[in-house]
Design a protein around this motif. Structure first.
Motif, short mmCIF file in Angstrom:
data_model
loop_
_atom_site.label_atom_id
_atom_site.label_comp_id
_atom_site.label_asym_id
_atom_site.label_seq_id
_atom_site.Cartn_x
_atom_site.Cartn_y
_atom_site.Cartn_z
N TYR A 15 35.98 11.98 -18.34
CA TYR A 15 36.37 13.33 -17.95
C TYR A 15 37.60 13.77 -18.74
O TYR A 15 37.65 14.86 -19.33
N TYR A 67 31.12 21.51 -16.70
CA TYR A 67 29.73 21.05 -16.56
C TYR A 67 29.32 20.11 -17.70
O TYR A 67 28.75 19.04 -17.43
N TYR A 96 30.89 16.84 -16.96
CA TYR A 96 30.22 16.17 -15.84
C TYR A 96 28.94 15.49 -16.33
O TYR A 96 28.67 14.33 -15.99
#
Length: 438
Positions: free
Chosen positions: A356, A421, A424
């Motif tokens: 991340y 997104y 992710y």
């Protein structure tokens, strides 16, 4: 660790310069369009006197009746001479002033110089403290000057520079339309936008400073005519400026200062009582239909913020959203193309939080680069708004520190949100699948 992730992000971006440039361009153009539109919208929709706008009110009196009202039942947005003078005489506000626009000629003392055509207003002395008008030299005139129709004048610093070289000219004489007036004050620079005190004539915006302020009744006595808008529901019975004063034509702006809710309630009751008195006297043949709005409500009621700027802002925000959607797709393609790399890192023990962080740092760098490009494009956009908007409005759009900071902040935050997104999806890559496929 941040330096490590920064190095990884820069390496990744360098490996695909075309894709990186495409994302930077998308963010730059989207942010620049939205910030350019925001700079214009901010300028035209701002509160011109925020420390006092809730205490300044514009009264409206229905002197035309049902046949003269707008479709929504609104009375005229200005007053006739009779009502304006009556309200000034009764003086139920803390401070108040009737005013009308003038454009007199100034005759310089130097005979070799041509007369100057200037713009200004005829006002009452309370106009200046009521609106917190700043002075460079001197002050406004007194109530006794209003009553005695004194030959006094307040001039702008710009006119003072032309006539007297910018020195303290209080006590000097200015010839206005062939009459001598004594200078009692010189304004500091003052041209609030929107021009809240004279929306009726300016539409809210004007690049021209008001150079001359004369006492209201002095200007009337000197026959200095109205140069602003005049709305009549019938032809005046008498010709000329005197006929205008005796007519029900709306041409005088009015503003009152009311300190609290009790004062506002009392003033509303006074307006209704005044209208009922006029009804009893036979002048009005309809029930009171008055309005009393503070400055923000008045500007909204008069639609001072042009619809073009609202539409432009919405279109620009829509463009920014489209650019962000495109950026999401580009980041997703870029990150998933590195699935094997992610799988190896995860197999070696890297937690999802590290993935991340790595990819959000990369998105942040794209946003920062897009923000820098957006700054340059915003500067060009602000300089070019005059091509699509009226000059008086376009001139209000300015680049300042807050706009620069906001542009960078929007670019970085928007790009990082766009990267959530894709990041992710990248963090959910299964190491076993990637290692098996390789």
């Amino acid at each position: 660790m941040f330096a490590y992730y920064l190095e990884l992000a820069l390496r990744s971006l360098k490996r695909s310069p075309g894709l990186t440039a495409l994302m930077v361009l998308a963010i730059g153009f989207g942010v620049a369009a939205s910030m350019t539109s925001w700079s214009v919208f901010r300028a035209v929709s701002g509160d011109p006197i925020p420390w006092k706008s809730s205490k300044l009110f514009v009264p409206q009196i229905d002197m035309w009746g049902p046949n003269g009202r707008s479709p929504d039942g609104e009375p005229p947005n200005a007053m006739d001479y009779t009502d304006a003078v009556a309200l000034m005489r009764d003086h139920r506000a803390k401070r108040q002033s009737a005013m009308y626009q003038i454009s007199p000629s100034i005759v310089p003392t130097d005979a070799s110089k041509h007369p100057l055509n200037v713009s200004g207003h005829a006002v009452y002395g309370e106009f200046f403290p009521m609106l917190d008008v700043p002075f460079q030299y001197g002050r406004g005139w007194s109530s006794s000057d209003d009553a005695n129709r004194a030959q006094v004048v307040v001039i702008s610093s710009k006119l003072n520079q032309k006539l007297f070289g910018g020195v303290d000219s209080v006590g000097r004489i200015v010839n206005v339309e062939g009459r001598d007036y004594r200078v009692v004050g010189v304004l500091d620079h003052w041209n609030p936008q929107p021009r809240f005190y004279d929306v009726v004539n300016s539409g809210g915006f004007s690049t021209t400073d008001a150079d001359v302020f004369l006492p209201f009744q002095t200007a009337i006595q000197a026959d200095i005519t109205n140069d602003g808008n005049t709305n009549c529901n019938a032809v005046p019975d008498e010709p000329g400026f005197v006929g205008l004063q005796h007519s029900p034509c709306a041409w005088i702006a009015f503003m009152a200062e009311l300190d609290d809710a009790a004062a506002v309630t009392a003033y509303r009751a006074y307006l209704d009582g005044y209208a009922k008195d006029q009804q009893s006297a036979g002048r009005f043949r309809w029930a009171p239909n008055n309005r009393l709005r503070d400055v923000p409500a008045w500007l909204e009621n008069q639609h001072v913020v042009p619809s073009d700027t609202k539409v432009s802002l919405l279109v620009a925000l829509g463009l920014l959203l489209v650019c962000l959607v495109n950026t999401v797709g580009l980041l997703l393609a870029k990150f998933l193309r590195r699935s094997s790399e992610i799988g190896v890192r995860r197999a070696l023990g890297a937690p999802r939080a590290a993935i991340y962080t790595q990819f959000l740092v990369e998105a942040g760098i794209v946003g920062a680069a897009g923000g820098v490009l957006g700054l340059l494009l915003t500067g060009a956009g602000v300089a070019s708004v005059g091509w699509v908007l009226p000059r008086d409005i376009a001139s209000l759009a300015r680049i300042d520190v807050s706009l620069l900071v906001l542009t960078l902040l929007v670019a970085v935050v928007a790009t990082m949100l766009a990267g959530l997104y894709p990041t992710y999806r990248a963090s959910r890559v299964q190491p076993a699948w990637q290692l098996k496929s390789n």
